[in-house]
Design an enzyme around this catalytic site. Structure first.
Site, PDB file in Angstrom:
ATOM      1  N   CYS A   1     -29.682 -18.472   8.112  1.00  0.00           N
ATOM      2  CA  CYS A   1     -29.555 -19.573   9.083  1.00  0.00           C
ATOM      3  C   CYS A   1     -28.570 -19.212  10.207  1.00  0.00           C
ATOM      4  O   CYS A   1     -28.809 -18.270  10.937  1.00  0.00           O
ATOM      5  CB  CYS A   1     -29.172 -20.834   8.325  1.00  0.00           C
ATOM      6  SG  CYS A   1     -29.327 -22.341   9.277  1.00  0.00           S
TER       7      CYS A   1
ATOM      8  N   HIS B   1     -33.480 -21.249   4.355  1.00  0.00           N
ATOM      9  CA  HIS B   1     -32.493 -21.088   3.291  1.00  0.00           C
ATOM     10  C   HIS B   1     -33.195 -20.685   1.991  1.00  0.00           C
ATOM     11  O   HIS B   1     -33.732 -21.553   1.303  1.00  0.00           O
ATOM     12  CB  HIS B   1     -31.754 -22.415   3.054  1.00  0.00           C
ATOM     13  CG  HIS B   1     -30.787 -22.764   4.132  1.00  0.00           C
ATOM     14  ND1 HIS B   1     -29.459 -22.454   4.062  1.00  0.00           N
ATOM     15  CD2 HIS B   1     -30.974 -23.376   5.325  1.00  0.00           C
ATOM     16  CE1 HIS B   1     -28.839 -22.875   5.159  1.00  0.00           C
ATOM     17  NE2 HIS B   1     -29.738 -23.437   5.944  1.00  0.00           N
TER      18      HIS B   1
ATOM     19  N   GLU C   1     -31.977 -20.051  -0.825  1.00  0.00           N
ATOM     20  CA  GLU C   1     -31.346 -20.696  -1.997  1.00  0.00           C
ATOM     21  C   GLU C   1     -31.746 -22.164  -2.115  1.00  0.00           C
ATOM     22  O   GLU C   1     -31.415 -22.821  -3.102  1.00  0.00           O
ATOM     23  CB  GLU C   1     -29.814 -20.551  -1.933  1.00  0.00           C
ATOM     24  CG  GLU C   1     -29.101 -21.408  -0.898  1.00  0.00           C
ATOM     25  CD  GLU C   1     -29.246 -20.897   0.533  1.00  0.00           C
ATOM     26  OE1 GLU C   1     -29.891 -19.852   0.732  1.00  0.00           O
ATOM     27  OE2 GLU C   1     -28.726 -21.549   1.448  1.00  0.00           O
TER      28      GLU C   1
END
Lengths: 213, 276
Positions: free
Chosen positions: A84, A194, A196
């Site tokens: 990001c 993202h 994760e």
């Protein structure tokens, strides 16, 4: 892959650092936080997490001399994942609330997603928050076991425009606005989304990244 | 674009609870049990809401979030009692990805600007509780208990001027009733909202949710009861404080609500893009 590699997460003081920590910790690795360049810990790979205002993140990195830390690790070809705003700071400059210089590892600008289409009609809400697919633009082994039907989680108002289009590894489409959603080179993977926060698809990217260390 | 389905988990004394019109809460169980179930069933985001914003309760919510973030890999937001940057920083450091502000923003809109200057627009969300009183659509705080007298649409404008990236509008009268979203209200709210808009309060009939997406073009819906009552397990946890009458007497055959995947499949068949 190295036997139990040590991965350093650079602490930008704005990021969702623990979410990244837990995603990495699913695999056989040791994870450390790097909060200043005085951290002399030996690491085998580096992650610069997302979340944060571009100018603020750059000022915090400079304050802790972490800008030079990242540049030095990259000059040694360290395997590195940028997420990001972590991806955005690799570029020359950003226009997020003013004009701010980045690390200039790659030439290019960071601009705001356009709210309107070419006729000036409102076409999309900014920021973009949500799930989207990615279109692969080159062969990249960080994307092993993934295909065009997988979803990834995005949350951003700005996007990168690399000067050298060859580094772009995927693009995404937000209501007919197509933009670069990831870049890759030998030792670098940088994603606007993202991993994760992208469920099983995202965790595969962490797995692939770790496999290459 | 793919619409988001968010599950909202109200937390009191460390327990998942649910009320009606933000009042009269009933204990439903361990929030970590629910959040993991929701993650496995393709929820798009999880929103923990701390309904008692005391220091004691904030610490319990920290524990829930820490446990959650080891197993749940979707965006997690936390709201309720966030008054300063230190609190936001703490949350992001223990596994939270988005900060939801309500009362503190009403007291001081500059707090929103401060958060955005540090974390960026897309990390900061504002929850606005609203109800129509004598023909005026007003803003409430403190989980619907305090009428601020502010006009909803003026407040949306102020919040957007602080560059906040997302607005969650809670329709107090519809909340917890499962009777459907107030389409008229969300149409008006959408007209005023350029950033991400989340509708909350009233999720029930699936046809109404499809209608909400089509007629109001909201970006996401926030759902509590409808999922909680579907995934609820009969438990008799001895450590649950408060009103446990419901949990003790809950019979699995009385299963209500709908699974996340069932709702998503229905929405997809109605022409709404969702992640499946």
């Amino acid at each position: 892959m190295k036997n139990k590699p040590i991965i350093g997460i650079v602490d930008t003081e704005t990021s969702n650092i623990k979410s990244v920590f837990h995603a990495l910790s699913l695999y056989d690795v040791e994870v450390k936080y790097i909060s200043s360049s005085k951290n002399y810990e030996k690491i085998d790979a580096m992650v610069v997490p997302g979340i944060g205002n571009f100018g603020y993140v750059m000022s915090k990195l400079k304050q802790n001399n972490l800008d030079n830390y990242i540049i030095e690790k990259l000059s040694k070809k360290m395997p590195s994942l940028f997420i990001c705003v972590g991806m955005q700071i690799l570029f020359s400059k950003s226009y997020e609330f003013g004009e701010h210089k980045g690390l200039n590892i790659f030439e290019g600008e960071v601009n705001k997603i356009s709210e309107t289409d070419l006729d000036g009609k409102k076409a999309r809400n900014v920021p973009f928050i949500g799930w989207n697919k990615i279109k692969f633009t080159k062969n990249c082994n960080y994307f092993e076991d993934l295909d065009i039907n997988n979803f990834f989680y995005f949350t951003h108002s700005y996007y990168v425009q690399p000067k050298d289009k060859r580094i772009i590894s995927s693009t995404s489409d937000y209501n007919d606005f197509e933009y670069c959603s990831s870049i890759s080179s030998n030792n670098i993977l940088a994603t606007q989304f993202h991993p994760e926060k992208s469920g099983e698809s995202g965790l595969k990217i962490y797995k692939n990244f770790i496999k290459k260390i | 674009m793919y619409k988001r389905i968010i599950s909202k988990l109200d937390i009191k004394n460390g327990i998942l609870v649910k009320g009606i019109s933000l009042e009269g809460v009933r204990n439903l169980g361990d929030p970590n049990y629910f959040s993991k179930k929701y993650y496995d069933d393709l929820i798009d985001e999880i929103h923990f809401h701390n309904i008692i914003a005391s220091l004691y309760d904030s610490n319990i919510v920290f524990e829930i979030v820490q446990k959650n973030s080891k197993k749940v890999f979707v965006n997690v937001s936390v709201g309720g009692g966030i008054q300063n940057v230190e609190h936001a920083d703490k949350l992001l450091r223990i596994g939270v990805d988005k900060i939801v502000v309500n009362s503190a923003a009403v007291k001081n809109p500059n707090f929103l600007k401060k958060l955005v200057d540090i974390y960026g627009s897309s990390t900061i969300s504002v929850n606005i509780e609203t109800a129509a009183i004598k023909g005026k659509q007003l803003v409430f705080v403190e989980t619907g208990r305090v009428n601020t007298g502010k006009d909803l649409f003026d407040w949306i404008e102020t919040v957007q001027s602080c560059n906040v990236g997302e607005i969650i509008v809670t329709d107090i009268f519809s909340e917890g009733k499962n009777k459907g979203f107030n389409i008229d209200l969300f149409q008006k709210v959408r007209e005023k909202t350029d950033v991400q808009l989340v509708a909350h309060g009233g999720a029930g009939p699936k046809e109404n949710i499809a209608d909400l997406f089509k007629k109001c073009e909201v970006d996401a819906v926030s759902i509590a009861s409808m999922f909680h009552y579907y995934y609820l397990e009969p438990t008799k946890p001895s450590n649950l404080k408060g009103s446990n009458y419901f949990l003790h007497n809950f019979n699995k055959n009385q299963k209500q609500g709908m699974s996340i995947i069932e709702l998503k499949k229905f929405l997809k068949s109605s022409g709404i893009n969702v992640r499946l």
